[in-house]
Design an enzyme around this catalytic site. Structure first.
Site, PDB file in Angstrom:
ATOM      1  N   ILE A 150      24.027   0.157  -8.968  1.00 40.87           N
ATOM      2  CA  ILE A 150      24.078  -0.258 -10.376  1.00 40.87           C
ATOM      3  C   ILE A 150      24.513   0.900 -11.283  1.00 40.87           C
ATOM      4  O   ILE A 150      25.392   0.738 -12.135  1.00 40.87           O
ATOM      5  CB  ILE A 150      22.706  -0.830 -10.815  1.00 40.87           C
ATOM      6  CG1 ILE A 150      22.387  -2.082  -9.985  1.00 40.87           C
ATOM      7  CG2 ILE A 150      22.704  -1.153 -12.309  1.00 40.87           C
ATOM      8  CD1 ILE A 150      20.971  -2.603 -10.128  1.00 40.87           C
ATOM      9  N   ALA A 229      15.618  -0.991 -14.441  1.00 44.43           N
ATOM     10  CA  ALA A 229      15.335  -0.752 -13.013  1.00 44.43           C
ATOM     11  C   ALA A 229      13.993  -1.374 -12.627  1.00 44.43           C
ATOM     12  O   ALA A 229      13.943  -2.536 -12.203  1.00 44.43           O
ATOM     13  CB  ALA A 229      15.376   0.741 -12.718  1.00 44.43           C
ATOM     14  N   ARG A 230      12.924  -0.636 -12.795  1.00 42.88           N
ATOM     15  CA  ARG A 230      11.592  -1.162 -12.478  1.00 42.88           C
ATOM     16  C   ARG A 230      10.591  -0.643 -13.499  1.00 42.88           C
ATOM     17  O   ARG A 230      10.687   0.513 -13.939  1.00 42.88           O
ATOM     18  CB  ARG A 230      11.130  -0.712 -11.077  1.00 42.88           C
ATOM     19  CG  ARG A 230      11.722  -1.535  -9.946  1.00 42.88           C
ATOM     20  CD  ARG A 230      11.130  -2.942  -9.870  1.00 42.88           C
ATOM     21  NE  ARG A 230      11.808  -3.788  -8.906  1.00 42.88           N
ATOM     22  CZ  ARG A 230      12.816  -4.637  -9.170  1.00 42.88           C
ATOM     23  NH1 ARG A 230      13.269  -4.767 -10.406  1.00 42.88           N
ATOM     24  NH2 ARG A 230      13.353  -5.371  -8.220  1.00 42.88           N
ATOM     25  N   ASP A 254      14.032  -4.123 -19.762  1.00 42.39           N
ATOM     26  CA  ASP A 254      14.088  -5.438 -19.093  1.00 42.39           C
ATOM     27  C   ASP A 254      12.915  -5.574 -18.126  1.00 42.39           C
ATOM     28  O   ASP A 254      12.621  -6.667 -17.659  1.00 42.39           O
ATOM     29  CB  ASP A 254      15.418  -5.568 -18.336  1.00 42.39           C
ATOM     30  CG  ASP A 254      15.582  -6.939 -17.694  1.00 42.39           C
ATOM     31  OD1 ASP A 254      15.452  -7.947 -18.425  1.00 42.39           O
ATOM     32  OD2 ASP A 254      15.801  -7.015 -16.473  1.00 42.39           O
ATOM     33  N   GLU A 259       4.131  -7.520 -15.451  1.00 39.65           N
ATOM     34  CA  GLU A 259       4.957  -8.658 -15.868  1.00 39.65           C
ATOM     35  C   GLU A 259       4.215  -9.946 -15.552  1.00 39.65           C
ATOM     36  O   GLU A 259       3.545 -10.007 -14.522  1.00 39.65           O
ATOM     37  CB  GLU A 259       6.302  -8.613 -15.134  1.00 39.65           C
ATOM     38  CG  GLU A 259       7.122  -7.381 -15.551  1.00 39.65           C
ATOM     39  CD  GLU A 259       8.496  -7.320 -14.881  1.00 39.65           C
ATOM     40  OE1 GLU A 259       8.902  -8.291 -14.251  1.00 39.65           O
ATOM     41  OE2 GLU A 259       9.142  -6.280 -15.000  1.00 39.65           O
ATOM     42  N   HIS A 277      12.936  -9.518 -17.880  1.00 42.61           N
ATOM     43  CA  HIS A 277      13.403  -9.287 -16.510  1.00 42.61           C
ATOM     44  C   HIS A 277      14.524 -10.268 -16.127  1.00 42.61           C
ATOM     45  O   HIS A 277      14.435 -10.994 -15.136  1.00 42.61           O
ATOM     46  CB  HIS A 277      12.232  -9.394 -15.511  1.00 42.61           C
ATOM     47  CG  HIS A 277      12.509  -8.636 -14.229  1.00 42.61           C
ATOM     48  ND1 HIS A 277      11.532  -7.997 -13.519  1.00 42.61           N
ATOM     49  CD2 HIS A 277      13.659  -8.425 -13.544  1.00 42.61           C
ATOM     50  CE1 HIS A 277      12.064  -7.429 -12.453  1.00 42.61           C
ATOM     51  NE2 HIS A 277      13.353  -7.667 -12.452  1.00 42.61           N
ATOM     52  N   ILE A 278      15.571 -10.238 -16.952  1.00 41.96           N
ATOM     53  CA  ILE A 278      16.691 -11.162 -16.725  1.00 41.96           C
ATOM     54  C   ILE A 278      17.982 -10.426 -16.405  1.00 41.96           C
ATOM     55  O   ILE A 278      19.052 -11.040 -16.340  1.00 41.96           O
ATOM     56  CB  ILE A 278      16.946 -12.065 -17.965  1.00 41.96           C
ATOM     57  CG1 ILE A 278      17.069 -11.204 -19.226  1.00 41.96           C
ATOM     58  CG2 ILE A 278      15.860 -13.117 -18.103  1.00 41.96           C
ATOM     59  CD1 ILE A 278      17.751 -11.903 -20.381  1.00 41.96           C
ATOM     60  N   ALA A 280      19.307  -9.422 -13.861  1.00 46.14           N
ATOM     61  CA  ALA A 280      20.059  -9.873 -12.677  1.00 46.14           C
ATOM     62  C   ALA A 280      20.405 -11.356 -12.740  1.00 46.14           C
ATOM     63  O   ALA A 280      20.960 -11.908 -11.795  1.00 46.14           O
ATOM     64  CB  ALA A 280      19.245  -9.596 -11.422  1.00 46.14           C
TER      65      ALA A 280
HETATM   66  P1  NAD Z   1      20.456   1.968  -5.088  1.00 52.38           P
HETATM   67  O1  NAD Z   1      19.510   2.174  -3.957  1.00 52.38           O
HETATM   68  O2  NAD Z   1      21.849   1.532  -4.806  1.00 52.38           O
HETATM   69  O3  NAD Z   1      20.524   3.306  -5.957  1.00 52.38           O
HETATM   70  C1  NAD Z   1      19.403   4.055  -6.310  1.00 52.38           C
HETATM   71  C2  NAD Z   1      19.877   5.482  -6.627  1.00 52.38           C
HETATM   72  O4  NAD Z   1      18.747   6.216  -7.100  1.00 52.38           O
HETATM   73  C3  NAD Z   1      20.404   6.225  -5.389  1.00 52.38           C
HETATM   74  O5  NAD Z   1      21.680   6.783  -5.661  1.00 52.38           O
HETATM   75  C4  NAD Z   1      19.362   7.325  -5.141  1.00 52.38           C
HETATM   76  O6  NAD Z   1      19.938   8.508  -4.626  1.00 52.38           O
HETATM   77  C5  NAD Z   1      18.816   7.534  -6.549  1.00 52.38           C
HETATM   78  N1  NAD Z   1      17.482   8.126  -6.558  1.00 52.38           N
HETATM   79  C6  NAD Z   1      16.441   7.898  -5.720  1.00 52.38           C
HETATM   80  N2  NAD Z   1      15.373   8.644  -6.089  1.00 52.38           N
HETATM   81  C7  NAD Z   1      15.763   9.355  -7.182  1.00 52.38           C
HETATM   82  C8  NAD Z   1      15.113  10.295  -8.026  1.00 52.38           C
HETATM   83  N3  NAD Z   1      13.855  10.659  -7.810  1.00 52.38           N
HETATM   84  N4  NAD Z   1      15.799  10.823  -9.057  1.00 52.38           N
HETATM   85  C9  NAD Z   1      17.086  10.473  -9.304  1.00 52.38           C
HETATM   86  N5  NAD Z   1      17.774   9.594  -8.526  1.00 52.38           N
HETATM   87  C10 NAD Z   1      17.109   9.039  -7.492  1.00 52.38           C
HETATM   88  O7  NAD Z   1      19.723   0.934  -6.069  1.00 52.38           O
HETATM   89  P2  NAD Z   1      20.381  -0.118  -7.092  1.00 52.38           P
HETATM   90  O8  NAD Z   1      20.723  -1.365  -6.360  1.00 52.38           O
HETATM   91  O9  NAD Z   1      21.403   0.563  -7.921  1.00 52.38           O
HETATM   92  O10 NAD Z   1      19.089  -0.481  -7.995  1.00 52.38           O
HETATM   93  C11 NAD Z   1      18.619   0.435  -8.993  1.00 52.38           C
HETATM   94  C12 NAD Z   1      17.343  -0.109  -9.640  1.00 52.38           C
HETATM   95  O11 NAD Z   1      17.605  -1.351 -10.285  1.00 52.38           O
HETATM   96  C13 NAD Z   1      16.202  -0.384  -8.672  1.00 52.38           C
HETATM   97  O12 NAD Z   1      14.985   0.013  -9.259  1.00 52.38           O
HETATM   98  C14 NAD Z   1      16.206  -1.900  -8.535  1.00 52.38           C
HETATM   99  O13 NAD Z   1      14.943  -2.403  -8.161  1.00 52.38           O
HETATM  100  C15 NAD Z   1      16.569  -2.284  -9.949  1.00 52.38           C
HETATM  101  N6  NAD Z   1      17.063  -3.647 -10.124  1.00 52.38           N
HETATM  102  C16 NAD Z   1      16.615  -4.333 -11.214  1.00 52.38           C
HETATM  103  C17 NAD Z   1      17.029  -5.624 -11.439  1.00 52.38           C
HETATM  104  C18 NAD Z   1      16.541  -6.394 -12.644  1.00 52.38           C
HETATM  105  O14 NAD Z   1      16.494  -7.609 -12.595  1.00 52.38           O
HETATM  106  N7  NAD Z   1      16.192  -5.739 -13.740  1.00 52.38           N
HETATM  107  C19 NAD Z   1      17.903  -6.235 -10.513  1.00 52.38           C
HETATM  108  C20 NAD Z   1      18.391  -5.504  -9.437  1.00 52.38           C
HETATM  109  C21 NAD Z   1      17.952  -4.184  -9.233  1.00 52.38           C
END
Ligand code: NAD
Length: 523
Positions: A150, A229-230, A254, A259, A277-278, A280
């Site tokens: 992302i 993210a989370r 988000d 939640e 939380h929308i 995605a």
């Molecule tokens: P991904 O695994 O592709 O990327 C995560 C990145 O974070 C990696 O490049 C990793 O090296 C880096 N990382 C890990 N620990 C770290 C730290 N301590 N400091 C800095 N960087 C660090 O994940 P993604 O698919 O891009 O998802 C990213 C986030 O988005 C996740 O938390 C996921 O749960 C969340 N997400 C949210 C929704 C939503 O509905 N809001 C939907 C999908 C994903």
């Protein structure tokens, strides 16, 4: 033709993918009882989140080869039960990346141009033009925390807005950063320079509370902070205080610590935009998820390898049974190394010996890589993509063999990280893993439970002091082994303890200058 059940409503495009390879039964309103009664007929099942694929269902599924989740989270699938039965579980983690990145861009604009409060004002019958002076994004610095799937998409989109991008992600390579035209920096520097800061890391022990009072205090007065993210990566109570005290600062969220969000003081602030939380949730993400998992099911039915497997190594069951003790050994050695060094390794060298000699070690190497990659990634890497992900993250990998006939099953793993090195040797004895050396110091211990690895100066009284300090913290030593290369030099102590060696005990031990390093391990 094999039968595939679509047990929740998924996009029609997914159904189309499967039509030529399977008899598709589309029953998006199937009840739990019907599912139990009929699951035995199917070789594949596709669900979203309504249908629960429980242990009971899996036990009855004598013909099932694959369970597919047309989306990301797999809370509604008993993955362990599926693994035990040799059924693959797949999902579609890549389906939401662009959708979430677009949501982050949306929040960015909503805040920089005060769109949400301006909208509320107009709807309240007002015309307060001067109140909603905005900020252009052009030439502003965007700080991206986490440049995975992302984060990278946000970077691409922000370039169109002519933003300068800086990134904090200690696990990506300089080349990956160069490819996207971004500068890598420290978290502290990013926080101080960013006009807009957006978070895209998984929630891990390392990232929980990553942005708290101290970090918020260092942000620019007009900065915007976004979290798609989370929940929990930003400390919400600290964020509320910061936004209340500094009205020019803004936040777009988000995701939340709890939640659904209810009764939060954040809802009373004008300088925050909240979505439920929308990030995605788009039709396109759902369509892509349906197509991705339908292709995975098609691959498995055609005996081809799927790519998003969550739960099992891609080896046939006979090979898996033969290599099973090695898998366990690889996992334990990897766990000890990752907990005593860092997941941020630059090199992984593995030497195999014993029964595995002459066979493909590919699945074992991948198993070991998973241990280093999973703590930092949102989705577990799997046996299919582990090597590719390692390469992408700049981890050099070598695999070798030793003809040492002393052991039936042997592995030595060496890692390089931060200009340092560490190695560990293990064998299999009575089908159980055993460590036989750590950094060339001989030990003989079954790796399990809570352990401690302590390096110290081999002088009278040091061992006693270590025992006393652990005792003061009520940490009972169950087993202790010491190894040294020369009298009076550096020695290593490996401990098995009945409870975790807590951070305070580690600090107390390190106060003694004869104790060099203390690493707590939990297996
Ligand atoms: P991904 O695994 O592709 O990327 C995560 C990145 O974070 C990696 O490049 C990793 O090296 C880096 N990382 C890990 N620990 C770290 C730290 N301590 N400091 C800095 N960087 C660090 O994940 P993604 O698919 O891009 O998802 C990213 C986030 O988005 C996740 O938390 C996921 O749960 C969340 N997400 C949210 C929704 C939503 O509905 N809001 C939907 C999908 C994903």
């Amino acid at each position: 033709m094999p039968k595939v059940l679509i047990a929740d409503s998924i996009n029609e495009k997914g159904v189309e993918v499967l039509k030529d390879s399977a008899e598709v039964v589309n029953n998006p309103t199937i009840t739990p009882e019907e599912l139990l009664e009929t699951i035995n007929e199917y070789e594949g099942i596709i669900v979203r989140s309504r249908t629960k694929v429980t242990k009971e269902v899996i036990e009855k599924a004598e013909n099932l080869k694959i369970i597919a989740r047309a989306g990301v989270g797999v809370d509604n699938i008993d993955v362990n039960a599926a693994t035990d039965k040799g059924i693959m579980v797949v999902n579609a983690p890549q389906s939401t990346s662009i959708t979430v990145a677009e949501h982050a861009m949306g929040l960015m604009l909503a805040l920089s141009r005060k769109i949400a409060i301006a909208d509320a004002s107009v709807k309240a019958g007002k015309w307060e033009k001067s109140k909603f002076m905005g900020m252009e994004l052009r030439n502003k610095t965007l700080g991206v925390i986490g440049m995975g799937r992302i984060g990278s998409q946000v970077v691409k989109r922000s370039k169109a807005f002519e933003m300068d991008v800086i990134v904090y992600d200690p696990y990506i390579t300089e080349e990956a950063a160069k490819e996207l035209g971004v500068e890598i920096t420290t978290l502290d520097d990013l926080i101080q320079k960013a006009d807009v800061m957006t978070i895209h890391v998984p929630l891990t022990p390392e990232t929980k509370g990553l942005i708290s009072k101290e970090q918020l205090a260092k942000m620019k007065d007009h900065a915007i902070i976004l979290n798609c993210a989370r929940g929990g990566i930003i400390n919400e109570a600290d964020l509320y205080e910061a936004l209340k005290e500094r009205p020019d600062m803004k936040a777009g969220l988000d995701v939340y610590e709890e939640e659904p969000l209810t009764d939060s003081p954040l809802t009373t602030l004008d300088n925050v935009v909240l979505t439920p939380h929308i990030a995605a949730s788009t039709k396109e993400a759902q369509r892509d998820a349906a197509i991705i998992v339908a292709k995975e099911v098609k691959n498995v039915l055609n005996k081809q390898t799927p790519t998003n497997v969550l739960n099992m190594p891609i080896v046939d069951s006979e090979t898996f049974q033969q290599l099973k003790p090695y898998f366990k050994l690889a996992d334990k050695l990897g766990q000890i190394l990752v907990q005593t060094t860092t997941p941020n390794i630059t090199e992984l060298n593995i030497v195999y010996g014993g029964e595995v000699s002459g066979r493909s070690k590919e699945p074992l190497t991948r198993e070991l890589l998973k241990v280093f990659l999973n703590p930092i990634l949102t989705e577990p890497v799997n046996s299919v993509n582990a090597k590719a992900v390692a390469k992408q993250r700049g981890i050099g990998l070598t695999e070798g063999e030793t003809d040492n006939e002393k052991y039936d099953a042997y592995m030595k793993v060496n890692v390089k990280y931060d200009d340092k090195e560490m190695n560990i040797e293990g064998i299999i004895e009575n089908k159980e893993p055993k460590i036989i050396s750590i950094d060339q110091y001989s030990v003989n211990m079954t790796p399990e439970g809570y352990m401690g690895i302590i390096s110290y100066m081999d002088l009278p009284g040091t061992i006693g002091k270590i025992g006393k300090i652990l005792g003061d913290y009520e940490i009972n030593i169950a087993e202790m082994q010491v190894g040294r290369k020369e009298v009076g030099g550096e020695a290593v102590m490996v401990l098995k303890v009945d409870s975790e060696i807590v951070e305070d005990a580690v600090c107390e031990l390190l106060k003694d200058e004869k104790i060099y390093t203390v690493k707590a391990v939990k297996l």
